[in-house]
Design an enzyme around this catalytic site. Structure first.
Site, mmCIF file in Angstrom:
data_model
loop_
_atom_site.group_PDB
_atom_site.id
_atom_site.type_symbol
_atom_site.label_atom_id
_atom_site.label_comp_id
_atom_site.label_asym_id
_atom_site.label_seq_id
_atom_site.Cartn_x
_atom_site.Cartn_y
_atom_site.Cartn_z
ATOM 1 N N LYS A 48 -23.266 -36.399 58.750
ATOM 2 C CA LYS A 48 -24.018 -37.871 59.129
ATOM 3 C C LYS A 48 -23.318 -38.936 58.378
ATOM 4 C CE LYS A 48 -23.571 -37.565 64.134
ATOM 5 N NZ LYS A 48 -23.545 -36.586 64.103
ATOM 6 N N ASP A 49 -23.608 -39.811 58.291
ATOM 7 C CA ASP A 49 -23.833 -41.045 57.339
ATOM 8 C C ASP A 49 -24.244 -40.075 57.004
ATOM 9 O OD1 ASP A 49 -21.788 -42.058 59.553
ATOM 10 O OD2 ASP A 49 -20.903 -43.121 57.997
#
Length: 358
Positions: free
Chosen positions: A80-81
């Protein structure tokens, strides 16, 4: 008319906007969607975590250190970012052990819920990701942007790999090339995986970009291989009468090769296009084959669900949407315009302790 995104790959839609994103961590919100029923018993402790401005692997190491286990015994479904507020699940393997006390976790890591389960969380075990993006300092035609969002809801977007796959200024592709030519040796398994993924993704994006330019990214090209929506299952072009209808309804999508060993599954024009684009990168193709990767397929198009575009004020927009696993929110942004990530450069986060294992 085809325009071009900042990454250099052709857009499918005319982009009317420019602006900034990721000005604040909460401007980029990602919530992982799972369809797994947890049993409540077993040696794996599953944790739903909300993390802020932290990357997935860094969080996994924090969990491993507190639990006193190897980092490899922490599972998650996908990366995930970092420059965002994201919610995702992790699993921590604790055979014969009680639940650890996670109160010493850094404040960037918040445990929302936890439950035991009998299996480790594996990569790809998620149904979708939901995004809420706030775009600031925007200028351009907001009404046209909303109209493009309606088109995207009906027709999908090109399934490019995002720029983050290729590293800063495409450095991972360059390193993959140097590795394959014997000029560089990856130091870790993670680097090997990163360079291999970048090489494959680079070739795929060029195949897709050519089809966007040709107007066939969402249409049948003779000899195509089609993938079922939401599945890795595929079938070869049989020129069936219902193919146009299935393509129009987003039930199936044309696909492109993820380069590796083995014969191409495409035929005719689709095969010729793939070979022509791959021939531009002989070192990458040869290196992927030498490393033993087998050829696979990836859909050229993805469906965007529940897409909403809300005008908050004269210079601020909010996008909400859901994407399937493996899709990039930044690719959707590039269909709407030129957006610059405004987050400041940050140094790597220190670990609570050194990882117990590499």
């Amino acid at each position: 008319m085809t325009t071009f995104a900042t990454s250099g790959f052709a857009r499918a839609y005319a982009a009317p906007l420019c602006g900034q994103f990721r000005v604040l961590p909460e401007d980029f919100i990602v919530d992982e969607q799972m369809d797994i029923a947890l049993s409540g018993v077993g040696e794996h402790l599953w944790l739903q975590i909300r993390k802020t401005s932290s990357n997935t692997d860094w969080v996994a190491i924090q969990l491993a250190n507190i639990a006193g286990i190897a980092a490899k015994d922490v599972g998650y479904a996908g990366q995930k970012d970092r420059h965002a507020v994201t919610t995702q699940w992790y699993s921590v393997q604790l055979p014969g052990k009680a639940d650890p006390d996670f109160s010493a976790l850094p404040p960037e890591i918040e445990i929302l819920q936890q439950c035991r389960h009998d299996k480790k969380l594996r990569r790809g075990a998620l149904s979708s990701n939901r995004f809420v993006l706030t775009l600031r300092e925007c200028s351009g035609d907001f009404a046209q942007a909303q109209a493009i969002c309606e088109q995207i809801s009906q027709h999908g977007i090109p399934n490019y790999y995002g720029e983050q796959r290729f590293g800063h200024e495409g450095g991972n592709v360059d390193k993959a090339t140097r590795w394959f030519q014997g000029e560089l040796r990856p130091k870790t398994r993670n680097q090997c995986s990163m360079y291999l993924s970048a090489a494959r993704s680079w070739i795929f994006n060029h195949i897709l970009a050519q089809r966007v330019q040709d107007g066939t990214w969402n249409q049948r090209l003779p000899g195509d291989v089609f993938m079922l929506d939401g599945s890795n299952a595929w079938f070869a072009d049989d020129a069936a009468e219902n193919l146009p209808e299935r393509l129009s309804s987003l039930d199936i999508h044309p696909s492109g090769v993820l380069w590796g060993k083995g014969e191409l599954d495409t035929q005719a024009q689709a095969r010729e296009l793939e070979l022509t684009q791959a021939a531009r990168f002989p070192a990458l193709c040869a290196g992927l084959e030498k490393q033993g990767l087998k050829a696979e397929r990836r859909a050229l198009r993805i469906k965007v669900s529940e897409l909403q575009c809300e005008v908050l004020d004269a210079s601020t927009l909010r996008l909400a949407f859901a994407l399937p696993p493996g899709a990039f929110a930044t690719v959707l942004l590039e269909q709407l315009g030129e957006f610059v990530a405004a987050h400041p450069a940050t140094a790597p986060r220190p670990l609570l302790n050194e990882p117990l294992t590499a």
